[in-house]
Design a protein around this motif. Structure first.
Motif, PDB file in Angstrom:
ATOM      1  N   ALA A 115      40.999  39.928 111.977  1.00 31.98           N
ATOM      2  CA  ALA A 115      42.264  38.908 111.276  1.00 31.98           C
ATOM      3  C   ALA A 115      43.457  39.372 111.198  1.00 31.98           C
ATOM      4  N   ASP A 116      44.401  38.570 111.549  1.00 31.81           N
ATOM      5  CA  ASP A 116      45.845  38.978 111.510  1.00 31.81           C
ATOM      6  C   ASP A 116      46.486  39.193 110.247  1.00 31.81           C
ATOM      7  N   TYR A 117      45.578  39.669 109.134  1.00 32.73           N
ATOM      8  CA  TYR A 117      46.181  39.637 107.716  1.00 32.73           C
ATOM      9  C   TYR A 117      45.066  40.662 107.041  1.00 32.73           C
ATOM     10  N   ARG A 118      45.417  41.266 105.992  1.00 32.38           N
ATOM     11  CA  ARG A 118      44.734  42.290 105.542  1.00 32.38           C
ATOM     12  C   ARG A 118      43.602  41.717 104.627  1.00 32.38           C
ATOM     13  N   MET A 119      42.244  42.188 104.695  1.00 27.34           N
ATOM     14  CA  MET A 119      41.345  41.670 103.945  1.00 27.34           C
ATOM     15  C   MET A 119      40.584  42.674 103.296  1.00 27.34           C
ATOM     16  N   LYS A 120      39.731  42.211 102.175  1.00 24.15           N
ATOM     17  CA  LYS A 120      38.905  43.235 101.335  1.00 24.15           C
ATOM     18  C   LYS A 120      37.597  42.994 101.549  1.00 24.15           C
ATOM     19  N   PHE A 121      36.518  43.612 102.120  1.00 20.79           N
ATOM     20  CA  PHE A 121      35.094  43.540 102.187  1.00 20.79           C
ATOM     21  C   PHE A 121      34.328  43.676 101.250  1.00 20.79           C
ATOM     22  N   PRO A 122      33.216  43.104 101.133  1.00 18.59           N
ATOM     23  CA  PRO A 122      32.326  43.543 100.031  1.00 18.59           C
ATOM     24  C   PRO A 122      31.889  45.006 100.128  1.00 18.59           C
ATOM     25  N   PRO A 174      45.091  41.548  99.700  1.00 14.76           N
ATOM     26  CA  PRO A 174      44.248  41.545 100.918  1.00 14.76           C
ATOM     27  C   PRO A 174      43.428  40.151 100.348  1.00 14.76           C
ATOM     28  N   ILE A 175      42.982  39.663 101.283  1.00 21.28           N
ATOM     29  CA  ILE A 175      42.033  38.418 101.095  1.00 21.28           C
ATOM     30  C   ILE A 175      40.587  38.836 101.124  1.00 21.28           C
ATOM     31  N   VAL A 176      39.939  38.195 100.124  1.00 24.64           N
ATOM     32  CA  VAL A 176      38.658  38.703  99.954  1.00 24.64           C
ATOM     33  C   VAL A 176      37.601  38.169 101.061  1.00 24.64           C
ATOM     34  N   ALA A 177      36.780  38.874 101.631  1.00 26.36           N
ATOM     35  CA  ALA A 177      35.917  38.347 102.708  1.00 26.36           C
ATOM     36  C   ALA A 177      34.558  37.587 102.124  1.00 26.36           C
ATOM     37  N   TYR A 178      34.200  36.785 103.122  1.00 30.72           N
ATOM     38  CA  TYR A 178      32.617  36.175 102.912  1.00 30.72           C
ATOM     39  C   TYR A 178      31.991  37.348 102.281  1.00 30.72           C
ATOM     40  N   GLY A 179      31.049  37.093 101.319  1.00 32.09           N
ATOM     41  CA  GLY A 179      29.849  38.158 101.004  1.00 32.09           C
ATOM     42  C   GLY A 179      30.192  38.705  99.552  1.00 32.09           C
ATOM     43  N   ASP A 180      31.412  38.758  99.194  1.00 34.28           N
ATOM     44  CA  ASP A 180      32.018  39.070  97.878  1.00 34.28           C
ATOM     45  C   ASP A 180      31.379  38.126  96.864  1.00 34.28           C
ATOM     46  N   PRO A 181      30.855  38.843  95.786  1.00 30.19           N
ATOM     47  CA  PRO A 181      30.269  38.100  94.729  1.00 30.19           C
ATOM     48  C   PRO A 181      31.417  37.191  93.953  1.00 30.19           C
ATOM     49  N   VAL A 182      32.462  37.480  94.195  1.00 35.31           N
ATOM     50  CA  VAL A 182      33.866  36.643  93.291  1.00 35.31           C
ATOM     51  C   VAL A 182      33.938  35.491  94.053  1.00 35.31           C
ATOM     52  N   LEU A 183      33.631  35.206  95.088  1.00 34.30           N
ATOM     53  CA  LEU A 183      33.601  33.882  95.924  1.00 34.30           C
ATOM     54  C   LEU A 183      32.356  33.036  95.325  1.00 34.30           C
ATOM     55  N   VAL A 232      46.974  27.078 104.272  1.00 30.82           N
ATOM     56  CA  VAL A 232      47.557  26.052 103.426  1.00 30.82           C
ATOM     57  C   VAL A 232      47.182  25.863 101.991  1.00 30.82           C
ATOM     58  N   GLY A 233      46.303  26.608 101.707  1.00 31.37           N
ATOM     59  CA  GLY A 233      45.925  26.779 100.354  1.00 31.37           C
ATOM     60  C   GLY A 233      45.147  28.233  99.920  1.00 31.37           C
ATOM     61  N   LEU A 234      45.249  28.665  98.804  1.00 29.69           N
ATOM     62  CA  LEU A 234      44.866  29.896  98.365  1.00 29.69           C
ATOM     63  C   LEU A 234      44.162  29.837  96.877  1.00 29.69           C
ATOM     64  N   ALA A 235      43.010  29.876  96.674  1.00 27.97           N
ATOM     65  CA  ALA A 235      42.393  30.214  95.294  1.00 27.97           C
ATOM     66  C   ALA A 235      42.472  31.642  94.968  1.00 27.97           C
ATOM     67  N   ALA A 236      42.646  31.607  93.446  1.00 24.44           N
ATOM     68  CA  ALA A 236      42.555  33.164  93.013  1.00 24.44           C
ATOM     69  C   ALA A 236      41.397  33.910  93.381  1.00 24.44           C
ATOM     70  N   PRO A 237      40.059  33.253  93.219  1.00 25.81           N
ATOM     71  CA  PRO A 237      38.970  34.186  93.845  1.00 25.81           C
ATOM     72  C   PRO A 237      39.078  34.858  95.245  1.00 25.81           C
ATOM     73  N   GLN A 238      40.047  34.302  96.119  1.00 24.50           N
ATOM     74  CA  GLN A 238      40.137  34.728  97.281  1.00 24.50           C
ATOM     75  C   GLN A 238      40.781  35.995  97.517  1.00 24.50           C
ATOM     76  N   ILE A 239      41.683  36.309  96.159  1.00 25.90           N
ATOM     77  CA  ILE A 239      42.394  37.614  96.076  1.00 25.90           C
ATOM     78  C   ILE A 239      41.784  38.430  94.913  1.00 25.90           C
ATOM     79  N   GLY A 240      40.549  38.023  94.687  1.00 28.05           N
ATOM     80  CA  GLY A 240      39.473  38.965  93.692  1.00 28.05           C
ATOM     81  C   GLY A 240      39.655  38.560  92.430  1.00 28.05           C
ATOM     82  N   GLY A 261      33.133  28.361  92.849  1.00 23.63           N
ATOM     83  CA  GLY A 261      32.035  29.174  93.378  1.00 23.63           C
ATOM     84  C   GLY A 261      31.252  28.400  94.553  1.00 23.63           C
ATOM     85  N   ILE A 262      32.004  27.640  95.515  1.00 24.39           N
ATOM     86  CA  ILE A 262      31.532  27.085  96.544  1.00 24.39           C
ATOM     87  C   ILE A 262      32.451  27.251  97.362  1.00 24.39           C
TER      88      ILE A 262
END
Length: 187
Positions: free
Chosen positions: A177-184, A4-13, A44-52, A148-149
């Motif tokens: 979103a048409d994909y699974r997300m993880k919310f804060p 799942p993609i980590v959503a805006y507001g999660d401290p990991v981002l 087109v890109g994905l960073a590890a923090p976006q998956i927690g 962290g930006i």
């Protein structure tokens, strides 16, 4: 495995990610899963923090930006482990950016046209490459994630105020979103 993609507001981002040690378990599998997750979300890109995962790793594939088949064949698909941007240069140019962690929000962001980056690949081989145009932009966007930006941090105060309501809704899970997300975690 599709994360799942980590959503805006999660401290990991907003945390600066840690370097990956050479004995990191199942790194190649993680990279493969990150590509699967990115493609599943049409990114087109994905960073590890976006998956927690607060580690210095991101993957890119510029093919979706290429219009003709010849250019798709020369698209850049790479994993960047413990990357370090050495230089950003050239004229800054605007491009409407979005982010899988911030669905439904797109804004113009100005970035330099050329980036020089040092990184390791999945075989722990060191590379130093220069990229330009859209590939440079994708790299800069994903690199920001491991620092962290978020792209919204590059916006003017006025733009930030205009999208504040949307960002609040995203952090509360009120987003399509048409994909699974993880919310804060809601307190």
């Amino acid at each position: 495995m599709i994360y799942p993609i980590v959503a805006y507001g999660d401290p990991v981002l907003k945390a600066k990610a840690q370097d990956i040690p050479q004995d990191f378990p199942d790194l190649k599998k993680l990279v493969e899963n990150m590509y699967d997750t990115m493609y599943n979300a049409h990114g087109v890109g994905l960073a590890a923090p976006q998956i927690g995962k607060s580690i210095r790793l991101f993957v890119i594939d510029s093919a979706p930006f290429e219009e003709d088949e010849e250019k798709k064949a020369t698209a850049v698909k790479k994993a960047f482990i413990n990357p370090q941007i050495l230089k950003e240069e050239g004229e800054e140019w605007a491009f409407e950016e979005g982010c899988l962690s911030i669905p439904g929000v797109r804004e113009d962001v100005y970035r330099p046209a050329i980036v020089t980056i040092r990184y390791l690949d999945e075989e722990w081989q060191e590379h130093e490459d220069v990229f330009d145009g859209l590939v440079a932009r994708i790299i800069q966007h994903e690199y920001d994630h491991i620092e962290g930006i978020l792209f919204t941090d590059h916006l003017s105060g006025l733009k930030k105020r205009l999208i504040k309501g949307k960002l609040t809704k995203i952090s509360k899970g009120d987003v399509d979103a048409d994909y699974r997300m993880k919310f804060p975690v809601k307190r």
